[in-house]
Design an enzyme around this catalytic site. Structure first.
Site, short mmCIF file in Angstrom:
data_model
loop_
_atom_site.label_atom_id
_atom_site.label_comp_id
_atom_site.label_asym_id
_atom_site.label_seq_id
_atom_site.Cartn_x
_atom_site.Cartn_y
_atom_site.Cartn_z
N ASP A 274 -0.93 -6.45 1.76
CA ASP A 274 -1.23 -6.24 3.17
C ASP A 274 -0.74 -4.87 3.63
O ASP A 274 0.18 -4.30 3.06
CB ASP A 274 -0.59 -7.33 4.02
CG ASP A 274 0.91 -7.47 3.77
OD1 ASP A 274 1.32 -7.40 2.59
OD2 ASP A 274 1.67 -7.65 4.74
N ASP A 275 -1.35 -4.38 4.70
CA ASP A 275 -0.93 -3.15 5.37
C ASP A 275 -0.87 -1.96 4.41
O ASP A 275 0.15 -1.25 4.33
CB ASP A 275 0.43 -3.36 6.05
CG ASP A 275 0.40 -4.50 7.06
OD1 ASP A 275 -0.69 -4.97 7.41
OD2 ASP A 275 1.48 -4.94 7.49
#
EC number: 3.2.1.169
Length: 718
Positions: free
Chosen positions: A360-361
């Site tokens: 993620d991110d």
């Protein structure tokens, strides 16, 4: 952090009153020599002839929930009673109708029937263990939990030989089968994992029987047993329970200063008490998970991780470690694959068996030439490259080593229904890999069963695990605490997902009340009541349900139950009601109504003003320290608001001198309330992901206290 070598915890012997051999001898006088002899025969013997700590025992006589005697099966299979002692009818008046009240269980069991034999725990109580916990540490922890049930009620734990006034019998696993005769006719221990059964009966003395499907179920049953106690009495009941969600827990996945080792250890112990069974270690600012992911943990950090593994095992929690290599990994690189395996090997060497990869991110496109050569440069090339890497981990590492399936946080972890990324992942990723998802958005007000079903279909997974970003307060919410019980989650979500993990606040101890509500919800969503869960969570923090400490904690919590993303969590509802009542009264001509409303509001403000002193008495160690910036701000705003009320009353009475004095006090307190007290450290959106520290002004009361001040200023100027 303390620098020390990894050591294996030394096994602790079970307390004397929980050792099976001693229990067997004690039961002899009560249930007959034949039964006790069978119990002794079922107790494993050490080479020197002493007993081990996990022996099973035979069943004994039991009674139904209404006190009706039930004949257990004989150890020989004849069905005849095995000893002279027989169950006795419950005393008259033990039914719910004869009692003024029964306890409210925030963690609602799958079934509970109140009635039968009550146990007075204020006297002497024996605790008989039939064994079955997986480790000596688990046995000792269970013993401590049951002992706490007795001592908190005002009683004393004694040996069975001492002739107790009440008795608690506890068993797990194979011991449950051996002790089935304790249960009423037709009642069995649940077959579901982590289940348990509780009943109360009378065998010479009032007796509570707790039998678990497995070690975790027995521990969860001990918590329910503690909640069945009211004013020193364990209320008679028959309980059958098991969790509806398989994965229930916490994901430490926020930006900002990671939790301390002590806080993590305390949270793991708290999770065991709340039936939360999964802890995903994924703090964004742990460099060895993210920016320095190719490096092995140094000895000191590895030693602490080993301590977490041991603590998690003791409290029946699966510790999952999530590597986050997505910032600079080359998915097709053999060297990066081997670096991942080296880290996993190191973690496995200290007992970590559940592994995850968080993607993620991170940048949304492939970042190295070999990835582009293998998968192209289309919008979905990144997903295909990630799948090739994850599949290798699943096929070449986890399966050969007999480890549970990999957990992945995909780069596209939000949204319901199909998308190009989800469709590519569904086509290319091993379906055994479990997938985490946050809902419609990164932070989601509501998650429905239909949304979860559509998402699981889009990812083509039957292992969807929700990463729930509540009550996390990193980023733009670092000035806030979120203390309200979880809401907005479909009661039947368990039918569509494997589980749910809550991303908590940067403040570990302040997060505990919300985590307790997640425990109640994930165990039994259809019966979950956030109001009851909130009340129970505050009682756990305070250690009481009445008095100044309770009233003050209730007033302070009220200031932080709202959540910007949810309309179900109103702004400071208690304070808001008192302010509206005061403002409404001021608009009328009834002086008595004004005085009454003002006094009610001032009483609340007085509690908040004294909170820095009163709340130091809370039972949960660390809670006050976590909340202190907000407690101090609340006290200052309460002083300012109290002066604002005095100012409004003085103006109404035409007392200009009183109004001037009140205004001076108000302005001084309001200035103090604007003090920056929250230290925030985060690497989110910073150059080179380097942590940056800043001081913030804590926000409390959803602006209502500040509005009282503003309204008083306006009234004085007008």
């Amino acid at each position: 952090m303390t620098n020390h070598h990894t050591t294996r915890p030394r096994p602790r012997r079970a307390p004397r009153h929980l050792r099976p051999a001693r229990a067997a001898r004690a039961i002899a006088s009560l249930m007959g020599v034949a039964l006790a002899a069978h119990l002794m025969a079922c107790t494993p013997q050490a080479p020197d002839g002493s007993t081990t700590g996990n022996g099973a025992t035979s069943p004994s006589a039991a009674s139904s929930a209404t006190g009706e005697a039930v004949s257990p099966a004989s150890p020989t299979g004849s069905g005849a009673p095995t000893g002279p002692a027989s169950p006795e009818p419950s005393p008259t008046g033990s039914s719910p109708e004869a009692r003024s009240e029964v306890p409210v269980l925030a963690r609602a069991p799958q079934s509970v029937e109140w009635g039968g034999q009550d146990l007075d725990l204020t006297g002497t109580v024996s605790i008989i263990s039939l064994g079955g916990q997986d480790t000596a540490e688990q046995e000792a922890e269970l013993s401590a939990a049951l002992t706490e049930v007795v001592t908190s009620a005002g009683g004393t734990v004694v040996e069975e030989e001492a002739g107790p006034q009440a008795r608690i019998v506890v068993g797990t696993g194979t011991a449950s089968a051996a002790a089935a005769g304790y249960l009423p006719g037709g009642m069995t221990v649940p077959e579901q994992a982590e289940g348990y059964a509780i009943t109360t009966t009378r065998v010479g003395v009032p007796t509570a029987v707790l039998l678990g499907t497995d070690a975790a179920g027995t521990r969860y049953g001990a918590t329910t047993l503690s909640r069945m106690v009211l004013d020193g009495t364990l209320h008679g009941a028959t309980v059958s329970d098991w969790p509806l969600m398989t994965v229930r827990g916490v994901v430490e996945g926020f930006y900002g200063a990671p939790w301390s080792h002590e806080a993590r250890t305390d949270v793991l112990a708290f999770m065991g008490d709340q039936a939360l069974n999964t802890y995903i270690y994924a703090p964004k600012d742990d460099p060895y998970l993210r920016t320095r992911w190719r490096e092995l943990y140094p000895e000191a950090e590895l030693s602490q991780m080993a301590g977490l593994v041991a603590a998690a095992r003791t409290h029946h929690v699966d510790l999952v470690v999530a590597l986050s290599p997505g910032g600079d990994i080359c998915y097709t690189s053999q060297a990066d694959f081997e670096a991942t395996v080296a880290v996993f090997d190191q973690l496995r060497s200290i007992g970590v068996t559940r592994l995850a990869v968080a993607l993620d991110d991170i940048p949304g496109s492939v970042g190295c030439e070999s990835d582009r050569a293998a998968h192209g440069e289309s919008p979905t090339a990144l997903v295909a490259a990630q799948s090739s890497y994850l599949n290798r981990l699943q096929d070449e590492y986890l399966r050969p080593n007999g480890l549970p399936d990999l957990i992945v946080v995909p780069t596209e972890y939000t949204g319901t229904g199909p998308s190009a990324a989800k469709t590519t992942q569904a086509r290319t990723l091993d379906p055994s890999v479990r997938v985490q998802w946050t809902g419609e958005g990164i932070v989601t007000e509501a998650i429905t069963s239909q949304q979860a079903a559509e998402t699981a279909q889009a990812y083509d997974t039957d292992g969807l695990i929700i990463w729930d970003n509540y009550p996390v307060n990193d980023g733009d919410n670092a000035e806030r605490l979120f203390l309200g019980a979880v809401t907005g989650r479909d009661p039947h979500l368990h039918e569509q997902v494997e589980g749910l993990t809550s991303n908590p606040m940067i403040q570990a101890y302040a997060s505990m009340p919300v985590l307790a509500s997640y425990g109640s919800y994930t165990l039994n969503g259809p019966a979950y009541d956030p109001v009851i869960a909130q009340d129970e969570a505050m009682a756990q923090v305070a250690g009481t349900r009445s008095g100044p400490l309770w009233d003050t904690l209730e007033a302070f919590t009220d200031l932080s139950v709202s959540w910007p993303f949810s309309e179900d969590m109103p702004a400071s509802p208690g304070l808001s009601a008192d302010v509206v009542a005061f403002e409404t009264a001021l608009e009328g001509d009834d002086d008595q109504a004004v005085d009454s409303a003002a006094q009610t509001l001032q009483d609340r403000l007085a509690l908040l003003s004294q909170a820095p002193t009163t709340l130091q008495g809370v039972q949960v160690t660390g809670y006050y320290e976590d909340c202190e910036p907000w407690i101090l701000a609340a006290a200052d705003w309460a002083d300012a608001a109290s002066a604002a009320v005095d100012l409004r009353l003085a103006l109404r009475a035409g007392d200009q001198d009183g109004a001037t004095q009140a205004a001076e006090r108000m302005e001084q307190a309001a200035q103090e309330a604007e003090t920056a007290r929250v230290v925030s450290v985060s690497s989110e959106d910073t150059p080179d992901d380097q942590p940056v520290e800043q001081s913030l002004v804590p926000e409390v009361g959803d602006g209502l206290l500040a509005q009282l001040v503003e309204d008083a200023r306006a009234a004085q100027e007008g």
